[in-house]
Design a protein around this motif. Structure first.
Motif, short mmCIF file in Angstrom:
data_model
loop_
_atom_site.label_atom_id
_atom_site.label_comp_id
_atom_site.label_asym_id
_atom_site.label_seq_id
_atom_site.Cartn_x
_atom_site.Cartn_y
_atom_site.Cartn_z
N THR A 51 17.49 -23.42 -28.79
CA THR A 51 18.63 -24.05 -28.15
C THR A 51 19.21 -23.09 -27.12
O THR A 51 18.99 -21.87 -27.18
N SER A 52 19.95 -23.64 -26.16
CA SER A 52 20.64 -22.85 -25.14
C SER A 52 22.09 -23.28 -25.08
O SER A 52 22.41 -24.45 -25.32
N TRP A 53 22.96 -22.34 -24.71
CA TRP A 53 24.41 -22.55 -24.73
C TRP A 53 25.04 -21.85 -23.54
O TRP A 53 24.51 -20.85 -23.05
N THR A 54 26.17 -22.37 -23.09
CA THR A 54 26.97 -21.66 -22.10
C THR A 54 28.37 -21.50 -22.67
O THR A 54 28.84 -22.34 -23.47
N PHE A 55 29.01 -20.42 -22.28
CA PHE A 55 30.39 -20.15 -22.70
C PHE A 55 30.95 -19.07 -21.78
O PHE A 55 30.22 -18.42 -21.03
N THR A 56 32.26 -18.91 -21.83
CA THR A 56 32.92 -17.87 -21.06
C THR A 56 33.50 -16.85 -22.04
O THR A 56 34.18 -17.22 -23.00
N VAL A 112 31.92 -23.37 -26.75
CA VAL A 112 30.54 -23.35 -26.29
C VAL A 112 30.11 -24.75 -25.87
O VAL A 112 30.64 -25.74 -26.37
N THR A 113 29.17 -24.82 -24.94
CA THR A 113 28.60 -26.08 -24.49
C THR A 113 27.10 -26.00 -24.66
O THR A 113 26.46 -25.06 -24.17
N ARG A 114 26.54 -26.97 -25.34
CA ARG A 114 25.09 -26.99 -25.54
C ARG A 114 24.41 -27.44 -24.26
O ARG A 114 24.85 -28.38 -23.59
N GLN A 115 23.32 -26.77 -23.93
CA GLN A 115 22.53 -27.06 -22.74
C GLN A 115 21.10 -27.43 -23.16
O GLN A 115 20.70 -27.17 -24.28
N GLU A 116 20.34 -27.99 -22.24
CA GLU A 116 18.90 -28.16 -22.47
C GLU A 116 18.32 -26.77 -22.71
O GLU A 116 18.73 -25.80 -22.07
N TYR A 117 17.36 -26.68 -23.62
CA TYR A 117 16.78 -25.37 -23.95
C TYR A 117 16.05 -24.77 -22.76
O TYR A 117 15.23 -25.43 -22.12
N VAL A 118 16.40 -23.53 -22.48
CA VAL A 118 15.76 -22.76 -21.42
C VAL A 118 15.30 -21.43 -22.02
O VAL A 118 16.13 -20.60 -22.39
N PRO A 119 13.99 -21.22 -22.17
CA PRO A 119 13.53 -19.94 -22.70
C PRO A 119 13.96 -18.81 -21.77
O PRO A 119 13.91 -18.95 -20.54
N MET A 120 14.40 -17.71 -22.35
CA MET A 120 14.82 -16.56 -21.54
C MET A 120 13.99 -15.35 -21.93
O MET A 120 13.47 -15.27 -23.04
N GLY A 160 25.14 -31.14 -23.73
CA GLY A 160 26.28 -31.49 -22.89
C GLY A 160 27.60 -31.50 -23.64
O GLY A 160 28.66 -31.53 -23.02
N GLU A 161 27.56 -31.48 -24.97
CA GLU A 161 28.78 -31.50 -25.77
C GLU A 161 29.36 -30.10 -25.89
O GLU A 161 28.63 -29.12 -26.05
N SER A 162 30.69 -30.00 -25.83
CA SER A 162 31.40 -28.73 -26.01
C SER A 162 32.16 -28.76 -27.32
O SER A 162 32.62 -29.83 -27.76
N ILE A 163 32.31 -27.60 -27.93
CA ILE A 163 33.03 -27.51 -29.19
C ILE A 163 33.66 -26.12 -29.29
O ILE A 163 33.08 -25.14 -28.82
#
Length: 139
Positions: A47-52, A127-135, A112-115
């Motif tokens: 899974t991938s996530w974005t947050f500040t 955090v907001t879930r994103q489409e999985y992006v391997p890093m 796309g959901e934030s929690i």
């Protein structure tokens, strides 16, 4: 020796006894399977996530093996390991000595959901879930 043979014989007879008494009911098997599916569904692997955090927009991805990488643009912020412990999502940074930090999340979070989450150490994070992006680790 005779007692050992007697115990072995009794154990053997008990094992050959009523098979239905020891076999799980069909509903029990279904519940066990559903529980296994729910546990698998709760994993954050792949899974991938974005947050500040600390004023930086961060993208974090967790691979299939439970390794995570967090970057802010071209800046490497953190990496470490992720595991499930007692239903909580626990992260251990390889870059700090803060130890494991665990977060409780709902069983599903849609892309796309934030929690807003709170860790066992009292930190809060949206955090907001994103489409999985391997890093990959930056070189």
């Amino acid at each position: 020796m005779k007692k050992l043979c007697l115990f072995a014989g009794v154990a053997l007879l008990a094992a050959c006894g009523d098979q239905d008494a020891t076999a799980p009911a069909a509903d029990d098997v279904n519940l066990a399977a559903a529980g296994a599916e729910e546990t698998a569904a709760m994993s954050l692997n792949e899974t991938s996530w974005t947050f500040t955090m600390d004023g930086k927009d961060i993208q974090e991805s967790i691979d299939a093996s439970g390794n995570y990488i967090a970057n802010s643009g071209d800046e490497h912020i953190d990496h470490g390991t992720y595991v499930m412990v007692d239903g909580k999502h626990c992260f251990t940074s390889a870059m700090t000595d803060e130890g494991q930090e665990c977060w409780t999340t709902p069983s599903t979070i849609a892309v796309g959901e934030s929690i807003e989450l709170t860790s066992d150490k009292g930190k809060t994070l949206t955090v907001t879930r994103q489409e999985y992006v391997p890093m990959e680790m930056p070189s």
